[in-house]
Design a protein around this motif. Structure first.
Motif, PDB file in Angstrom:
ATOM      1  N   THR A   1       0.866  -1.050   0.072  1.00 55.55           N
ATOM      2  CA  THR A   1      -0.210   0.019  -0.080  1.00 55.55           C
ATOM      3  C   THR A   1       0.988   1.207   0.040  1.00 55.55           C
ATOM      4  O   THR A   1       2.245   1.107   0.099  1.00 55.55           O
ATOM      5  CB  THR A   1      -0.922  -0.009   1.037  1.00 55.55           C
ATOM      6  OG1 THR A   1       0.086   0.425   2.213  1.00 55.55           O
ATOM      7  CG2 THR A   1      -1.589  -1.316   1.422  1.00 55.55           C
ATOM      8  N   GLN A   2       0.161   2.395   0.049  1.00 53.13           N
ATOM      9  CA  GLN A   2       0.879   3.630   0.042  1.00 53.13           C
ATOM     10  C   GLN A   2       1.108   4.228   1.407  1.00 53.13           C
ATOM     11  O   GLN A   2       1.868   5.044   1.753  1.00 53.13           O
ATOM     12  CB  GLN A   2       0.299   4.525  -0.859  1.00 53.13           C
ATOM     13  CG  GLN A   2      -0.898   5.218  -0.183  1.00 53.13           C
ATOM     14  CD  GLN A   2      -1.568   6.406  -1.179  1.00 53.13           C
ATOM     15  OE1 GLN A   2      -0.780   7.499  -1.359  1.00 53.13           O
ATOM     16  NE2 GLN A   2      -2.828   6.630  -0.930  1.00 53.13           N
ATOM     17  N   GLY A   3       0.589   3.163   2.378  1.00 55.62           N
ATOM     18  CA  GLY A   3       0.555   3.815   3.792  1.00 55.62           C
ATOM     19  C   GLY A   3       1.886   4.152   4.380  1.00 55.62           C
ATOM     20  O   GLY A   3       2.069   5.085   5.222  1.00 55.62           O
ATOM     21  N   PRO A   4       2.908   3.367   4.072  1.00 47.65           N
ATOM     22  CA  PRO A   4       4.226   3.916   4.663  1.00 47.65           C
ATOM     23  C   PRO A   4       4.686   5.171   4.407  1.00 47.65           C
ATOM     24  O   PRO A   4       5.497   5.987   4.931  1.00 47.65           O
ATOM     25  CB  PRO A   4       5.431   2.868   4.275  1.00 47.65           C
ATOM     26  CG  PRO A   4       4.369   1.607   3.899  1.00 47.65           C
ATOM     27  CD  PRO A   4       3.193   1.978   3.486  1.00 47.65           C
ATOM     28  N   ALA A   5       4.166   5.780   3.285  1.00 43.08           N
ATOM     29  CA  ALA A   5       4.551   7.256   2.875  1.00 43.08           C
ATOM     30  C   ALA A   5       4.111   8.224   4.153  1.00 43.08           C
ATOM     31  O   ALA A   5       4.567   9.291   4.280  1.00 43.08           O
ATOM     32  CB  ALA A   5       3.918   7.732   1.660  1.00 43.08           C
TER      33      ALA A   5
END
Length: 632
Positions: free
Chosen positions: A296-300
């Motif tokens: 996912t893009q969550g770590p951004a």
């Protein structure tokens, strides 16, 4: 005499003081001390409330809401994907659920390039990964719920028999009817009045989904039959799972998919499974913030928090030009890394997540922020040395620096518009940037907390045969060339990197916030600002859901468009709220920003605040959509 700097600080402090004194919001917060259910539709929130009232826990309620929003086509359907974060009070741990489908057999870069694509298509059977939501719902219910599938699917099945459709969804059917007519099963479902001036249901009309009801009935039958044969609750739920992915439902789904030109096989359906995994997290000023892994893009958002921890954000003043610039540049730095280093960790290992999430790497990235001017050419960093490795992509990054850099009008920097993106319609671009989903938040008095961001199979969906299940469109989030992201190149049985990003935060080891939002690539931008509004500026959960945000276009789009120019980053382009003061607008333009303005600066944010001081639960739901919360 007031200086310019002191005027900015005074105005910012005045705004914060108004907010923290309890400034009125358009929607009230919801208070409870037993349970809280918040999601994208009022009827779906009621489905969660019904389960709570029958004694279910937060996971049971979330599964009921998930079934309801899928049946109501709340920018998703049953053939889409589900991802969740769950706080388990029995262990004191946060766990992650990956119920994202994978690419089918035959989905390769060569296949899509042979059809003239630069990215997999947006719509239709070739846009589909395997369904994830039915499996994800069954897994969460079996492992962490308390009730039967029959009980939690009862509201969704009642809706499938026929429910009074709301205007937003009905109008989306009508707006997309030209494309829906391309697929026979979609045409049969959605065009309830063929040949009339309005061919799709009207607001308030009872919308019936007979095929979907039959699919859900078959799943419940499998569960109930297993219970009659003395299987446990968990085993019975997995019997329903097997019927969807390996039985007659799977056969009809695959038949309907392949009839319309799709690639999904029975072997693909049987091979896919949901995954339970360790989430990623960082500590921001004493708060542990959790996100899903790099599929996912969550770590951004976690990377941006690490960068922002190096600055006195509160001292800058809420939404001052300096604050906006700092947050925007931190997001741009994080998204540049997202665009190159994130991808399915089960398929291609080696993503440098330890380096990307290290505080030391964040300090180096923070040094790149120029407080006088927007950085128009932000490239991925090199996190490998921060985990004791050598970057294997040095040559590719050099090549990418030119490949990914749009040409500009008006010289260097962000002072002019981009030639390539000038050809992309602004309204269409922002539809792709914001392309929606829904969100589900639930919490109970026993300490269970869950945040879910399901999506996929939104209108216009291609229905797979007589299942009533729309196929996902998530294939479009893959790339076809390593130069864009070597970890996210499409391959059979690989998961695409998605925008979907639920969030959980703990303070002193206990749940503090669960929150998520719809809105494509803007999700972690808006969730970052929501979190800072509460953690730095002391807003209530409802105030933070309604507060104005900024959106940066300086990233590769994850959704929509089959040409490179459709998805390229747009340096300096920023969306600001209409309430932005004239002097802030002027200062941002002087820094090189190219602003647009709007009343709506985020998708609907849904959130739950766990009030440790009073032992109660607050529900917040943005004023930007139909999202709704119920508590007790």
């Amino acid at each position: 005499m007031w200086t310019h700097k002191s005027r900015l600080s005074w105005a910012a402090l005045l705004l914060v003081s108004l907010v923290t004194r309890g400034q009125l919001t358009e929607k009230p917060p919801v208070h409870g001390n037993h349970w809280m259910a918040v999601t994208g539709k009022p009827l779906a929130a009621e489905a969660g409330a019904q389960i709570f009232q029958k004694g279910g826990n937060a996971i049971d309620a979330a599964c009921a809401m998930l079934g309801a929003v899928c049946t109501m086509w709340d920018v998703l359907c049953w053939g889409g994907e589900t991802q969740a974060l769950i706080y388990n009070p029995k262990t004191g741990k946060v766990i992650a659920i990956d119920a994202l489908g994978f690419a089918p057999t035959g989905a390769t870069p060569a296949f899509f390039k042979s059809k003239g694509y630069n990215f997999p298509p947006e719509y239709g059977p070739l846009a589909a990964v395997t369904p994830g939501t039915p499996g994800g719902l069954c897994y969460m219910l079996a492992e962490y719920g308390t009730m039967s599938l029959k009980e939690v699917l009862a509201p969704a099945m009642e809706m499938a028999k026929g429910y009074a459709i709301e205007a937003q969804t009905a109008n989306s059917f009508e707006a997309q009817k030209r494309r829906l007519k391309e697929w026979p099963y979609s045409k049969a479902l959605f065009l309830t009045h063929p040949g009339e001036a309005r061919e799709t249901p009207e607001a308030g009309e009872v919308f019936v989904q007979k095929d979907l009801l039959e699919t859900l009935t078959r799943m419940v039958e499998a569960e109930q039959d297993a219970l009659k044969h003395k299987k446990t609750r968990k085993e019975a739920i997995y019997a329903a799972y097997d019927r969807f992915y390996k039985g007659d439902i799977a056969r009809e789904f695959v038949r309907g998919c392949q009839e319309q030109g799709g690639l999904i096989t029975l072997e693909d359906m049987a091979a896919w499974k949901p995954m339970e995994e360790e989430p990623l997290h960082v500590n921001y000023r004493g708060v542990e913030v959790y996100k899903l892994q790099q599929w996912t893009q969550g770590p951004a958002m976690l990377q941006a928090l690490n960068i922002l921890e190096n600055f006195d954000l509160k001292g800058m003043g809420y939404n001052s030009s300096r604050y906006i610039h700092t947050v925007c540049q931190a997001m741009n730095l994080a998204f540049a890394d997202r665009d190159f280093y994130y991808g399915d960790p089960y398929f291609s290992t080696g993503q440098p997540m330890k380096g990307l999430l290290s505080k030391e790497y964040a300090k180096e990235r923070a040094k790149l922020i120029n407080f006088d001017h927007v950085a128009a050419d932000i490239q991925p960093g090199d996190p490998y040395p921060f985990e004791g490795r050598v970057n294997p992509f040095t040559d590719l990054l050099k090549e990418r620096a030119t490949f990914g850099k749009p040409s500009m009008r008006g010289g260097s920097g962000a002072s002019g518009a981009m030639n390539e993106t000038a050809m992309v319609d602004e309204e269409l671009y922002h539809d792709r940037l914001w392309r929606g989903t829904t969100s589900i938040e639930a919490a109970d008095k026993d300490g269970w907390v869950i945040s879910v961001t399901p999506s996929g199979g939104w209108t216009p969906a291609c229905i797979a045969g007589h299942t009533g299940v729309g196929m996902s469109q998530r294939m479009q989030s893959f790339v076809l060339d390593s130069i864009i992201d070597p970890f996210n190149v499409v391959a059979p049985h690989k998961r695409p990197r998605v925008t979907l990003t639920p969030s959980l935060a703990l303070r002193d080891g206990k749940p503090y916030l669960c929150f998520s939002v719809q809105g494509g690539d803007t999700q972690d931008q808006n969730l970052l600002q929501f979190f800072l509004d509460m953690a730095e500026f002391g807003m209530t959960v409802q105030e933070a859901t309604e507060a104005p945000n900024i959106n940066s276009d300086q990233l590769w789009l994850s959704l929509g468009g089959e040409r490179l120019e459709d998805r390229r980053p747009r340096p300096g382009h920023i969306l600001l709220g209409n309430v932005t003061p004239p002097y802030v607008r002027k200062e941002l333009r002087q820094m090189g920003y190219i602003p647009t303005y709007g009343d709506r600066t985020s998708g609907p944010i849904n959130a739950i605040f766990l009030d440790a001081k009073h032992g109660t639960i607050w529900g917040g739901s943005s004023n930007n959509g139909e999202d709704y919360g119920i508590g007790w």
